[in-house]
Motif scaffolding. Sequence first.
Motif, PDB file in Angstrom:
ATOM      1  N   ALA A 262      81.011  37.612  -1.591  1.00  0.00           N
ATOM      2  CA  ALA A 262      79.716  38.267  -1.380  1.00  0.00           C
ATOM      3  C   ALA A 262      78.793  38.011  -2.561  1.00  0.00           C
ATOM      4  O   ALA A 262      77.582  37.806  -2.387  1.00  0.00           O
ATOM      5  N   ARG A 265      77.930  34.069  -2.709  1.00  0.00           N
ATOM      6  CA  ARG A 265      77.127  33.684  -1.538  1.00  0.00           C
ATOM      7  C   ARG A 265      75.681  34.158  -1.689  1.00  0.00           C
ATOM      8  O   ARG A 265      74.749  33.494  -1.220  1.00  0.00           O
ATOM      9  N   GLY A 386      78.528  40.707   2.539  1.00  0.00           N
ATOM     10  CA  GLY A 386      77.510  39.811   2.009  1.00  0.00           C
ATOM     11  C   GLY A 386      76.145  40.463   1.962  1.00  0.00           C
ATOM     12  O   GLY A 386      75.395  40.294   1.000  1.00  0.00           O
ATOM     13  N   SER A 390      73.406  41.505  -1.253  1.00  0.00           N
ATOM     14  CA  SER A 390      72.288  40.571  -1.171  1.00  0.00           C
ATOM     15  C   SER A 390      71.123  40.900  -2.100  1.00  0.00           C
ATOM     16  O   SER A 390      70.145  40.157  -2.139  1.00  0.00           O
TER      17      SER A 390
END
Length: 436
Positions: A262, A265, A386, A390
């Motif tokens: 997470a 990414r 994820g 973010s």
Amino acid sequence: MTSTPADEFPHKALDPSPASRRVVAAWSLYDFGGNAFNTVMLSFVFSVYLTGTVADDKAHGQLVWSQLQTIAGLVLAVLAPLMGALADRVRRRRVLLSATTMVTIALMAACFWIRPEDSYLWWGAGLLATASITQDLAGVFYNGMLPHVSTPDTVGRISGTAWALGYLGGVVCLVLALFGFILDGGMLGIPSAEALNARSVALLCAGFMLVFSLPIMLLGPDGHPASRAPFRPAAAYAAIARRVARMWRSERPLLHFLVAAAIYRDGLNAVFAFAGVIAATAYGFSPAQVIYFGLAASVAAAVGTWLLGRLDDRLGPRPVILASLASIVVLGLVTVAADSSQVFWVAGILIASMVGPVQSASRSLLTRMIPVGLENETFGLYATVGRVASFIAPALVGAFTGLFGARWGIMGIVVTLLLGLLAFWPLRVEGITHRR
């Protein structure tokens, strides 16, 4: 978070016998068609039309866009594990994938009616925000098919090929949009009055995605219901919570991976999200140069993903992830230190060539670790975790930019990727990730 060697977890959900070539091709083509939405609608063309033409004030347009995309992310974080659990329960992945894909296509096509008037701003941004939710939900069902179209010896190659086709599809659709509809009046001669040429791009993307999604709708692996009991969302969320608790007790390598992935990414997503902005603000790229840079970066990403997908099956996804992340960090540091547009060009292309391999190898690694029957639920958790993480890269990019200037925004991405790399490093998965 400590982790144990993952050879205790055999290739759980992967089918030992290969799927037919036409099924694999159908699965891979979905990535090719689906990236029309991400590349053209969200990144380079229609979002720019909304915030720069539909909106009377560009700053207000960007604010509305960011607000609705944030809401979309929160909604997806709530729905993704639930829809994944539903897919594992009813075992109708192809049906669910087809439904969410068709809704996405319809929402894209509806953007054709977004006229260049400020009163249409919320409608247009809302359509694309909703489409981003359905597109990502479709991605949960799509990724859940990977264990059923690949084997332990081919999962890296198949995942990498499809991911590379996704970048290539985005390039093809972007070129069609630019030269057929946008630049110099477009080869098709669609008039620019009432922004008809820009609005027509929405129909192009909808048609492009529909054509290349049809094969998986017809041939994709589906399955039979695992239970005839009614599906209750509240019970499903309780089961997901129990699943996370069970992962902490007995599947800690999988939980470790979800958390580490997470973080990095988020950094990888920021590479493409902020590259054009940094190119324009810090290095003076014109809008045309930004587009050409984006095309070159997408081609490099496709080539890198296709090549390193082969190494995934031979060496395992962990070395691919570690080497690619480390290389991106080093190249990012070089870019900041050099302060040169030429270095930015070269380093940016090299960085792009390694973003896709990390994403693809992460998908193949997760596929190798998923317990049988929980493919979609696990990919739903993958999407949710994820989304929770973010905020990291955008916050760091903003902090470095505010403190030191636009060029230093790159350091926000570098720091995010470095944190993800350090979090991933202790995970040991060699026992299940190389060809025997």
